[in-house]
Design an enzyme around this catalytic site. Structure first.
Site, PDB file in Angstrom:
ATOM      1  N   CYS A 457       0.850  -1.192   0.000  1.00  6.73           N
ATOM      2  CA  CYS A 457       0.000   0.000   0.000  1.00  6.73           C
ATOM      3  C   CYS A 457       0.889   1.246   0.000  1.00  6.73           C
ATOM      4  O   CYS A 457       0.393   2.364  -0.020  1.00  6.73           O
ATOM      5  CB  CYS A 457      -0.937   0.002   1.208  1.00  6.73           C
ATOM      6  SG  CYS A 457      -0.049  -0.066   2.763  1.00  6.73           S
ATOM      7  N   GLU A 503      -3.324   0.352  -3.611  1.00  3.02           N
ATOM      8  CA  GLU A 503      -2.538  -0.871  -3.444  1.00  3.02           C
ATOM      9  C   GLU A 503      -1.834  -1.155  -4.775  1.00  3.02           C
ATOM     10  O   GLU A 503      -2.416  -0.933  -5.845  1.00  3.02           O
ATOM     11  CB  GLU A 503      -3.450  -2.059  -3.097  1.00  3.02           C
ATOM     12  CG  GLU A 503      -4.130  -1.966  -1.756  1.00  3.02           C
ATOM     13  CD  GLU A 503      -3.219  -2.342  -0.573  1.00  3.02           C
ATOM     14  OE1 GLU A 503      -2.125  -2.892  -0.801  1.00  3.02           O
ATOM     15  OE2 GLU A 503      -3.625  -2.059   0.570  1.00  3.02           O
TER      16      GLU A 503
END
Ligand code: SAM
Length: 510
Positions: A457, A503
């Site tokens: 992330c 992500e």
């Protein structure tokens, strides 16, 4: 419904559902020529390691633009804007992309991910030499193939977990429940109610609102700063797709006796079961005595005041159990897209072992268990591992083994015991701090691992360091002896609409 992929240089509409199905590894490769080339200078060490690959990107741009517009209305310290604009300021901090259409947001995120990869790859090229180990198909200055960003199926109110603070509001009320705005260093922090934030569902705001009412009725002071005393602290609200709601109240016990603490717990329970808070219809309410910013269940147990001890989620055909201390991706529908992408890229089959490092509640491994010979999960948080074991048993999955503890301690031993020649596919999904060096070393030096899927992330900073260590030429001084990995494909998956976060799923092979 369709989604326009012009930000990826693909000037055609593709059906939205096509991004939802499992991606085919062959299909993904075959689109590589669609991305335009864009050359970049290699960054210096410090740029990559200090995480500047992404610094100054869209958040910065949006914030700057907003600041420019506000310059003429600059207010003296503590004299804030009127109520409406407090909320707007909070939205600009927490969800800085909220003024843009979702399509514009995706375009920005895609460009940011591309920039990160371009810098990373030019750095790897420098390390490996032009004819080095980065031999994957080229596109837009990228050696790997960057796929179009996968949008979040839900754009507003997608969060399944929110953490609310307690502090002085813009009106000076110290029992305000919301999100922080301002800076501690400048001493101008205020707590602003979050009921206008686009990413928070109404249910979370409702519980926060009733928590504030509870606090205002209570003679006990809030704990604003640890050294100043006070009791009431954060509120965490978790919900699932069925609308079940778990709330966790953190409370500084100060010098209260067990009897006095029991009175407080009883008051809270009464408020949310029979008092005004009953309208929140909580499925469970936890109480945690907390003397630090964050306490794990081991440090200070979550005490169930009433209701179900767990919350459950239906995902990828599995019923998944989630404990109060366990990590779970905050956008459930988005997580499903993420896990499908991981599954497809992993290329697991009945001859491979799947290693799920930093597995949380084990969803990645458990969803791929039917396609692989064995799943080995490693996770630090005990409650999350208990959830993974429960989920395996409940769903009749028998080829999974979950290990509790630090991956850097467990992985080297675990790999030693698996040296029987069977191929291992590793999936890593670490926290923002990235992987411990010993984990990188163990992966790199294990010949059975030919495929690695890295989910990040925050693909700059520590993750960039991890990637460099995975892909650099062998280095005996650093004990990175195995063949280097090659970055092949990258798929951005948006789990965080209205924010700059995204992500990134990276496929490495060797
Ligand atoms: C981003 S979450 C991913 C969890 C899971 N893969 C998922 O998608 O739900 C990272 C996980 O790594 C765990 N973790 C953090 N440090 C760790 C370590 N040193 N060893 C093992 N697990 C760790 C955290 O507890 C958390 O559950």
């Amino acid at each position: 419904m369709s989604v326009l992929l012009w930000w990826a240089g693909i000037k055609r509409r593709v059906p939205m559902h096509s991004t939802r199905c499992f991606l085919s590894r062959v299909d993904l490769f075959s689109k590589s020529e669609l991305l335009p080339w864009c050359a970049r200078k290699p960054p210096c060490w410090s740029q990559l390691f200090l995480g500047s690959a992404c610094k100054g990107n869209f958040t910065h741009v949006i914030a700057k633009k907003h600041q420019r517009g506000q310059k003429s209305q600059k207010k003296p310290r503590h004299l804030g804007p009127p109520d409406g604009s407090w909320q707007e300021r909070l939205a600009d901090v927490v969800t800085p992309l909220w003024r843009l259409s979702y399509e514009e947001q995706l375009k920005m995120k895609f460009e940011a991910q591309k920039k990160i990869l371009q810098r990373l790859e030019s750095y790897l090229k420098m390390l490996n030499g032009v004819n080095g180990t980065i031999a994957a198909p080229r596109s837009e200055g990228l050696c790997c193939f960057l796929h179009p960003i996968i949008p979040s199926p839900v754009i507003d109110g997608y969060r399944n977990k929110s953490t609310f603070s307690v502090n002085r509001g813009p009106d000076g009320n110290p029992k305000t429940v919301g999100y922080y705005l301002g800076s501690w260093r400048e001493g101008n922090v205020v707590c602003v109610r979050s009921n206008h934030l686009k990413n928070i569902p109404e249910k979370h705001n409702q519980v926060a609102q009733y928590y504030e009412i509870l606090l205002q009725q209570s003679p006990m002071e809030p704990c604003l700063l640890f050294h100043e005393g006070g009791y009431w602290r954060e509120l965490i609200v978790r919900t699932n797709s069925q609308g079940h709601t778990m709330a966790i109240i953190t409370f500084h016990p100060q010098e209260l006796t067990q009897e006095e603490l029991c009175v407080q717990k009883e008051t809270i329970k009464e408020f949310f079961t029979k008092g005004p808070g009953a309208v929140c219809d909580l499925t469970s309410l936890y109480f945690q005595e907390s003397t630090m910013t964050r306490c794990s269940h081991q440090q200070s147990p979550y005490q169930l005041l009433f209701g179900e001890p767990h919350i459950f989620e239906d995902l990828l055909g599995l019923k998944i159990r989630i404990s109060p201390d366990a990590f779970f991706q905050i956008n459930t529908a988005g997580a499903e897209m993420l896990y499908r992408t991981v599954g497809e890229l992993s290329g697991v089959n009945s001859n491979t072992i799947l290693l799920d490092i930093c597995c949380g509640t084990g969803v990645i491994g458990l969803s791929l268990a039917p396609y692989t010979s064995q799943v080995l999960g490693i996770e630090l948080v005990e409650q999350a591992v208990e959830d993974a074991r429960w989920t395996a048993a409940f769903n009749g999955i028998t080829n999974c083994e979950f290990h509790t503890g630090r991956a850097e301690k467990i992985l080297p031993q675990l790999l030693k015991s698996k040296e029987d020649g069977q191929l291992i596919v590793a999936v890593v999904n670490p926290a923002r701090a990235g992987l411990h060096y010993q984990v990188v070393q163990a992966i790199r030096n294990c010949r059975a691992i030919r495929t690695l899927v890295f989910v990040s992330c925050k693909p700059q900073g520590e993750t960039a360091r991890n990637i460099i260590e995975l892909c650099c030429p062998p280095n005996s001084a650093k004990k990175l002896l195995g063949e280097p990995f090659v970055l092949r494909q990258a798929v951005p998956v948006d789990l965080f609409p209205h924010t700059p976060h995204c992500e990134l799923v990276l496929l490495f092979t060797r």
